[in-house]
Motif scaffolding. Structure first.
Motif, PDB file in Angstrom:
ATOM      1  N   PHE A 323      53.232 -52.674 -28.410  1.00  0.00           N
ATOM      2  CA  PHE A 323      52.419 -53.412 -27.789  1.00  0.00           C
ATOM      3  C   PHE A 323      51.256 -53.479 -28.402  1.00  0.00           C
ATOM      4  O   PHE A 323      50.500 -52.532 -28.555  1.00  0.00           O
ATOM      5  N   ARG A 324      50.705 -54.916 -28.811  1.00  0.00           N
ATOM      6  CA  ARG A 324      49.631 -54.931 -29.912  1.00  0.00           C
ATOM      7  C   ARG A 324      48.467 -54.899 -29.102  1.00  0.00           C
ATOM      8  O   ARG A 324      47.426 -54.189 -29.729  1.00  0.00           O
ATOM      9  N   PRO A 325      48.166 -55.489 -27.906  1.00  0.00           N
ATOM     10  CA  PRO A 325      46.702 -55.412 -27.252  1.00  0.00           C
ATOM     11  C   PRO A 325      46.402 -53.935 -27.035  1.00  0.00           C
ATOM     12  O   PRO A 325      47.232 -52.903 -27.059  1.00  0.00           O
ATOM     13  N   ASP A 345      41.192 -60.297 -27.137  1.00  0.00           N
ATOM     14  CA  ASP A 345      42.706 -60.103 -27.222  1.00  0.00           C
ATOM     15  C   ASP A 345      43.341 -59.527 -25.920  1.00  0.00           C
ATOM     16  O   ASP A 345      44.624 -59.963 -25.182  1.00  0.00           O
ATOM     17  N   ALA A 346      42.369 -58.666 -25.086  1.00  0.00           N
ATOM     18  CA  ALA A 346      42.958 -58.063 -23.901  1.00  0.00           C
ATOM     19  C   ALA A 346      42.569 -58.869 -22.472  1.00  0.00           C
ATOM     20  O   ALA A 346      43.075 -58.807 -21.645  1.00  0.00           O
ATOM     21  N   LYS A 347      41.612 -59.857 -22.977  1.00  0.00           N
ATOM     22  CA  LYS A 347      41.216 -60.731 -21.683  1.00  0.00           C
ATOM     23  C   LYS A 347      40.975 -62.147 -22.330  1.00  0.00           C
ATOM     24  O   LYS A 347      39.999 -62.490 -22.885  1.00  0.00           O
ATOM     25  N   PHE A 372      49.216 -59.163 -20.794  1.00  0.00           N
ATOM     26  CA  PHE A 372      50.308 -58.399 -20.480  1.00  0.00           C
ATOM     27  C   PHE A 372      51.622 -59.080 -21.019  1.00  0.00           C
ATOM     28  O   PHE A 372      52.412 -58.690 -21.779  1.00  0.00           O
ATOM     29  N   ALA A 373      51.717 -60.265 -20.289  1.00  0.00           N
ATOM     30  CA  ALA A 373      52.884 -61.306 -20.331  1.00  0.00           C
ATOM     31  C   ALA A 373      53.280 -61.728 -21.626  1.00  0.00           C
ATOM     32  O   ALA A 373      54.089 -61.691 -22.375  1.00  0.00           O
ATOM     33  N   LYS A 374      52.055 -62.168 -22.138  1.00  0.00           N
ATOM     34  CA  LYS A 374      52.093 -62.769 -23.689  1.00  0.00           C
ATOM     35  C   LYS A 374      52.489 -61.813 -24.569  1.00  0.00           C
ATOM     36  O   LYS A 374      53.560 -61.990 -25.641  1.00  0.00           O
ATOM     37  N   ALA A 375      52.057 -60.690 -24.566  1.00  0.00           N
ATOM     38  CA  ALA A 375      52.228 -59.710 -25.763  1.00  0.00           C
ATOM     39  C   ALA A 375      53.525 -58.764 -25.599  1.00  0.00           C
ATOM     40  O   ALA A 375      53.970 -58.493 -26.549  1.00  0.00           O
ATOM     41  N   SER A 376      54.120 -58.908 -24.290  1.00  0.00           N
ATOM     42  CA  SER A 376      55.232 -58.276 -24.130  1.00  0.00           C
ATOM     43  C   SER A 376      56.399 -58.952 -24.236  1.00  0.00           C
ATOM     44  O   SER A 376      57.575 -58.598 -24.749  1.00  0.00           O
ATOM     45  N   SER A 377      56.251 -60.235 -24.708  1.00  0.00           N
ATOM     46  CA  SER A 377      57.238 -61.482 -24.932  1.00  0.00           C
ATOM     47  C   SER A 377      57.203 -62.152 -26.536  1.00  0.00           C
ATOM     48  O   SER A 377      57.841 -62.810 -26.854  1.00  0.00           O
ATOM     49  N   ALA A 417      40.666 -58.788  -9.988  1.00  0.00           N
ATOM     50  CA  ALA A 417      41.843 -59.667  -9.629  1.00  0.00           C
ATOM     51  C   ALA A 417      42.696 -59.905 -10.954  1.00  0.00           C
ATOM     52  O   ALA A 417      44.017 -60.482 -10.848  1.00  0.00           O
ATOM     53  N   CYS A 418      42.232 -59.975 -12.097  1.00  0.00           N
ATOM     54  CA  CYS A 418      42.857 -60.067 -13.318  1.00  0.00           C
ATOM     55  C   CYS A 418      43.937 -59.267 -13.421  1.00  0.00           C
ATOM     56  O   CYS A 418      44.984 -59.414 -13.977  1.00  0.00           O
TER      57      CYS A 418
END
Length: 428
Positions: A323-325, A345-347, A372-377, A417-418
């Motif tokens: 997981f890169r971020p 990259d985390a936000k 999270f969704a982008k980095a996980s896939s 909320a993020c």
């Protein structure tokens, strides 16, 4: 503005003279200083500090700095010092949108806005994180901070700093440091915004490299100190001094920038973050962010910094099956973050250049749901994270927001909320 000359090297024993023959040879304070100048010592450390930590410079000036009128208090509604001037706040993550630059004429000192503070300058512990919002140059006005050294991080607009030892031009992507107790003024080339770390503790220095070895992170030779120059124009100056958390004002009949020659290792300096040699993983996992430390102010506990200045510059991401971020974490250290340009990259969406965030000790934080969704896939091929520069002031002491931070209009009410889209996906 004309192009300036500099001297290279962090912590070096530099010397410079604006007029040939102004610098004494073989004596720091001879009976008669050349050219009718006065010798004055500026000490940035106790006289008996270890040699490697003993910071001082000899200044040879047209009039000594004792020639100044009496000081009177100067009000500043938005500049705060130490934990005693902060507000209580819950252990929530906080984030601020970029603060607008005022339309009315505002110089660097007038435009300082304190967001978070801790510690106590009289105890030489802690720091404050300020914004500066300016659209007017300081002309016949100088600022001296007796409470701490200042690390300035421009975000919009270039600055020219005139200091007692010479001039520095600093643009976004570069940083500069002005030692505690040194007079300076700031000229702007238009609406300007940036961040300031006011360090009450030990002077900032390069971190030790340990297993990294002799090369990596910030190289000493890339730090630039000014060369001597002085203002010859006659006329009065306003001297503004920050002393004990209060601003004070005095008048003097001449420029404080009258140093014709100097030598020593207590200097203002600038650094281009593009010269930072990033260290990262070439196998798997995301290393600790301490590998991005540019400068550090140590505390009395080894490894627990009073302040670390950390940057997140452009770099290659190549780690496999990782997981890169930055991962989700709770830290014993408190983290104040700013964004100079691009995306963090985390936000990827919510964190804007000129904005700021605070994650205090043990406040959970990490990538938002989108990151999270982008980095996980994502396909894990080598990727250049480019056109970005974020930074962090990290401190072992809890940072407390000011009234301006909580009520000034830039605090984002729905920051948390993020993370609400991070669902429980554990199989029932």
């Amino acid at each position: 503005m004309s192009e300036l000359k500099y001297q290279a090297g962090f912590g070096n024993q530099h010397s410079s003279e604006a007029v040939p023959g102004a610098l004494p040879l073989g004596r720091n304070s001879p009976q008669r200083v050349p050219l009718g100048l006065y010798a004055e010592l500026l000490s940035g450390a106790a006289f008996t500090a270890p040699r490697v930590e003993n910071l001082r410079s000899w200044l040879y000036r047209r009039q000594p700095s004792v020639v100044v009128g009496g000081y009177q208090p100067l009000d500043h509604a938005f500049l705060k010092t130490g934990a005693a001037q902060a507000q209580l706040s819950p252990p929530d993550p906080l984030r601020w949108a970029p603060t607008a630059i005022p339309e009315q004429p505002t110089d660097f000192v007038q435009g300082l806005r304190t967001l978070v503070v801790n510690g106590d300058p009289d105890a030489h512990t802690g720091m404050a994180a300020h914004l500066y919002l300016a659209n007017r140059s300081m002309e016949r006005s100088a600022f001296i901070n007796a409470d701490g050294e200042l690390l300035i991080v421009p975000q919009q607009g270039s600055l020219r700093l005139t200091t007692e030892l010479g001039r520095l031009d600093v643009r976004p992507g570069e940083i500069c440091v002005v030692p505690r107790g040194m007079a300076f003024k700031v000229a702007v080339d238009g609406p300007s915004r940036g961040y300031v770390c006011e360090n009450y503790g030990a002077a900032l220095r390069l971190p030790e490299l340990g297993p990294i070895g002799s090369n990596g992170l910030a190289n000493a030779r890339d730090f630039l100190a000014p060369v001597a120059c002085f203002e010859a124009e006659p006329g009065a100056y306003e001297i503004i001094k920050k002393f004990g958390g209060q601003l004070w004002r005095a008048a003097q009949a001449h420029s404080p920038f009258n140093v014709v020659a100097w030598h020593g290792n207590l200097t203002p300096y600038k650094y281009d973050t593009a010269n930072f040699m990033t260290i990262g993983s070439i196998s798997f996992d995301h290393p600790d962010p301490s590998i991005f430390t540019v400068l550090t102010s140590p505390s009395d506990t080894p490894g627990w910094a009073n302040v670390d200045f950390v940057i997140f510059p452009p770099r290659w991401m190549v780690a496999e099956d990782s997981f890169r971020p930055p991962w989700y974490h709770r830290n014993v250290m408190s983290e104040f973050m700013g964004l100079v340009l691009g995306q963090y990259d985390a936000k990827p969406e919510g964190f804007k250049p000129g904005g700021a965030s605070l994650h205090n000790a043990f406040v959970p934080h990490g990538p938002d749901a989108e990151a999270f969704a982008k980095a996980s896939s994502a396909e894990l091929k080598p990727h250049k994270l480019d056109n970005t520069l974020a930074f962090m002031f990290e401190t072992r002491w809890r940072l407390q927001p000011t009234a301006f931070a909580l009520q000034g209009g830039s605090l984002e009410a729905n920051y948390a909320a993020c993370w609400q889209g991070l669902n429980d996906s554990f199989p029932a």
